[in-house]
Design a protein around this motif. Structure first.
Motif, PDB file in Angstrom:
ATOM      1  N   GLY A  91       1.164  -1.663   0.257  1.00 34.59           N
ATOM      2  CA  GLY A  91       0.154   0.004   0.125  1.00 34.59           C
ATOM      3  C   GLY A  91       1.143   1.294  -0.064  1.00 34.59           C
ATOM      4  N   GLU A  92       0.102   2.203  -0.387  1.00 31.68           N
ATOM      5  CA  GLU A  92       0.932   3.624  -0.651  1.00 31.68           C
ATOM      6  C   GLU A  92       1.250   3.722   1.025  1.00 31.68           C
ATOM      7  OE1 GLU A  92      -2.030   7.021  -1.962  1.00 31.68           O
ATOM      8  OE2 GLU A  92      -1.700   5.800  -4.099  1.00 31.68           O
ATOM      9  N   ILE A  95      -0.640   4.491   4.231  1.00 30.15           N
ATOM     10  CA  ILE A  95      -1.829   4.437   4.039  1.00 30.15           C
ATOM     11  C   ILE A  95      -2.478   3.168   5.347  1.00 30.15           C
ATOM     12  CG2 ILE A  95      -2.078   2.138   3.129  1.00 30.15           C
ATOM     13  CD1 ILE A  95      -4.052   4.855   2.058  1.00 30.15           C
ATOM     14  N   GLY A 214       0.645   3.147  -8.221  1.00 27.89           N
ATOM     15  CA  GLY A 214      -0.069   2.100  -7.478  1.00 27.89           C
ATOM     16  C   GLY A 214      -0.112   0.545  -7.157  1.00 27.89           C
ATOM     17  N   TYR A 231      -3.819  -5.621  -1.324  1.00 27.48           N
ATOM     18  CA  TYR A 231      -3.252  -4.010  -1.225  1.00 27.48           C
ATOM     19  C   TYR A 231      -4.510  -3.526  -0.459  1.00 27.48           C
ATOM     20  CZ  TYR A 231      -0.952  -4.587  -5.448  1.00 27.48           C
ATOM     21  OH  TYR A 231       0.660  -5.361  -6.479  1.00 27.48           O
ATOM     22  N   GLU A 233      -6.004  -0.105   0.584  1.00 30.12           N
ATOM     23  CA  GLU A 233      -6.143   1.221  -0.610  1.00 30.12           C
ATOM     24  C   GLU A 233      -7.032   2.512   0.241  1.00 30.12           C
ATOM     25  OE1 GLU A 233      -8.168  -0.271  -4.017  1.00 30.12           O
ATOM     26  OE2 GLU A 233      -6.176  -0.355  -4.738  1.00 30.12           O
ATOM     27  N   GLU A 235      -7.632   7.338   0.610  1.00 30.01           N
ATOM     28  CA  GLU A 235      -7.137   8.277   0.572  1.00 30.01           C
ATOM     29  C   GLU A 235      -6.362   8.465   1.768  1.00 30.01           C
ATOM     30  OE1 GLU A 235      -6.920  10.419  -1.562  1.00 30.01           O
ATOM     31  OE2 GLU A 235      -8.155   9.567  -2.946  1.00 30.01           O
ATOM     32  N   ARG A 236      -5.338   8.990   2.436  1.00 30.83           N
ATOM     33  CA  ARG A 236      -4.460   9.068   3.410  1.00 30.83           C
ATOM     34  C   ARG A 236      -5.729  10.656   4.371  1.00 30.83           C
ATOM     35  NH1 ARG A 236       1.311  11.254   3.223  1.00 30.83           N
ATOM     36  NH2 ARG A 236       1.432   9.551   1.575  1.00 30.83           N
ATOM     37  N   ARG A 241     -10.932   3.037   4.498  1.00 29.98           N
ATOM     38  CA  ARG A 241      -9.870   1.929   3.587  1.00 29.98           C
ATOM     39  C   ARG A 241     -10.032   0.676   3.039  1.00 29.98           C
ATOM     40  NH1 ARG A 241      -7.565   6.148   5.354  1.00 29.98           N
ATOM     41  NH2 ARG A 241      -6.000   6.343   6.067  1.00 29.98           N
ATOM     42  N   LYS A 244      -8.669  -4.969  -0.324  1.00 26.57           N
ATOM     43  CA  LYS A 244      -8.399  -5.955  -1.874  1.00 26.57           C
ATOM     44  C   LYS A 244      -7.300  -6.935  -1.636  1.00 26.57           C
ATOM     45  CE  LYS A 244     -10.483  -2.461  -4.015  1.00 26.57           C
ATOM     46  NZ  LYS A 244     -10.772  -1.317  -5.157  1.00 26.57           N
ATOM     47  N   THR A 355     -14.103   4.673  -5.610  1.00 30.65           N
ATOM     48  CA  THR A 355     -13.399   4.374  -6.278  1.00 30.65           C
ATOM     49  C   THR A 355     -14.368   3.520  -7.531  1.00 30.65           C
ATOM     50  OG1 THR A 355     -11.102   4.954  -5.894  1.00 30.65           O
ATOM     51  CG2 THR A 355     -11.689   4.220  -9.139  1.00 30.65           C
TER      52      THR A 355
END
Length: 442
Positions: A91-92, A95, A214, A231, A233, A235-236, A241, A244, A355
């Motif tokens: 993940g980013e 996150i 990503g 993953y 995912e 928005e920070r 959250r 997936k 999304t």
């Protein structure tokens, strides 16, 4: 034996006999790294041996699973983490990977399991500070090391039920060449950790970084070696959250876990639809739709804003909707309906930051845009389901019965959808975008 040099793309693992600036397979720039491969001579290759084969009915198919005590996480793993498996969590930055990892460690510790945390990027003091804030059991064993052989020998000595490697990109071995994070190092480390998991029965969880677009940083071979790829995912700067899974050898690959970031860590969301919809009366430019994430239907609210442009070229901006898909919907609206959008800016967004990649949102996006352009309300609790074709037709969506079943539970008052088998209660059947716009906004 003789040495051979080749160049490998760190993004897609494409191989080339010479260095290339741009990878012809994935299109990335400056991703080729040199590798030395030892090619044995034919005379040095020993003859093979006959292996004893086994029958499937002789194999034990029941896997022992350990629950994380977080329902959404157990759902994504397929009912809990399989003992002796190796999984990858990515993940980013920021996150919540480290938070989720510590909560999984806490679940193991509270079940009288042992955990070894091999930290290569944070000190033990940093991990202790975060664990104390999250209320994690403090008997977590932590080692600060990035040498692969040291980590494996420590794990063999302590025999933990769970081994955390944070992160796989900083682990390196002195047995091979290459800097940490290179193709050789990551592949070798993953192979050795996989041997540890399968041979010693130790569950291994690898933490991985992702690139700006990503995708998993480093060679894709890492995804092929592990049993499960997860993953995280979101928005920070939002609480939601989504966890997936894109690969799972012990369960489904289409489940999605919905979590909320709170002060004490990530907690499961009992009713995700509250995040993706807003209460209220009918409004201009707002309509509900239903998307499938894995096997679960989520109801989300699509909002659109259409304003007259002050510049020569109108803007098209999206949040949670694919911009290319929006351009197709706008072209269909302009071609087949009386909704003129040539001199208007169009903004489309989903509530809650989710999304929506499901094509079932097409009809909802089109009706929200038409509502905002014509300044006509859409009644509250109105659901639109349909994929829009280039000819202006509306096609049925995948697993429509599951979506309609959930819509009935929520008491949706009106459903707009394409023709389907059987009669839909409170359903408005439309065959084209033109018919949908004319019937909704007479």
């Amino acid at each position: 034996m003789k040495d051979k040099t080749k160049f490998t793309c760190t993004n897609c693992h494409y191989e080339s006999p010479k260095w290339l600036g741009k990878c012809p397979n994935c299109g990335e720039w400056s991703t080729f790294e040199e590798q030395t491969v030892i090619v044995p001579n034919k005379r040095d290759v020993p003859a093979g041996k006959v292996l004893s084969s086994g029958r499937l009915q002789e194999q034990e198919t029941a896997f022992q699973r350990i629950l994380t005590r977080i329902g959404e996480v157990d759902l994504v793993f397929g009912g809990g983490i399989v003992q002796g498996s190796i999984a990858l969590l990515s993940g980013e930055p920021g996150i919540g990977k480290s938070t989720l990892t510590l909560q999984i460690c806490d679940a193991f510790l509270r079940q009288d399991k042992t955990v070894l945390y091999a930290a290569g990027e944070e000190s033990a003091a940093q991990i202790a500070h975060r664990a104390k804030r999250l209320g994690v059991a403090m008997n977590l064993a932590v080692v600060n090391d990035t040498v692969l052989e040291d980590i494996i020998e420590t794990a063999k000595h302590e025999q933990p039920d769970l081994l955390i490697v944070d992160s796989i990109q900083v682990v390196y071995s002195n047995a091979i060449t290459g800097v940490p994070g290179s193709v050789n190092q990551v592949r070798f480390a993953a192979e050795k950790l996989m041997e540890l998991a399968k041979g010693a029965g130790i569950t291994v969880l690898l933490i991985g970084h992702v690139t700006k677009d990503g995708t998993l940083a480093g060679p894709r071979v890492l995804e092929h070696l592990v049993d499960c790829v997860l993953y995280l995912e979101g928005e920070r700067y939002q609480n939601l959250r989504l966890l997936k899974t894109f690969k799972n050898r012990f369960g489904p690959t289409d489940e999605v876990g919905v979590l909320e970031m709170e002060e004490k860590g990530l907690v499961e969301v009992k009713n995700p639809n509250l995040f993706f919809t807003e209460e209220g009366e009918g409004r201009v430019g707002s309509i509900l739709t239903c998307v499938l994430e894995g096997s679960r239907p989520f109801f989300i609210e699509v909002q659109a804003l259409v304003t007259y442009t002050k510049f020569g070229y109108p803007k098209r901006t999206t949040s949670g909707i694919d911009l290319n898909r929006l351009n197709i919907i706008l072209a269909v609206l302009s071609k087949y309906t009386s909704v003129n959008l040539d001199s208007y800016d169009v903004y489309v967004s989903t509530v809650g930051g989710i999304t929506a990649r499901d094509p079932a949102v097409d009809l909802a996006v089109a009706l929200a845009i038409a509502s905002s352009r014509l300044q006509k309300n859409i009644p509250a609790q109105t659901l639109a389901l349909g994929e829009i074709g280039l000819t202006g037709s509306i096609r049925p969506v995948f697993q429509i019965e599951k979506r309609l079943k959930e819509a009935r539970k929520l008491g949706i008052e009106e459903i707009i959808l394409a023709p389907m088998k059987g009669k839909v209660e409170n359903g408005m059947v439309v065959r084209s975008v033109k018919e949908a716009v004319e019937r909704m906004f007479p």
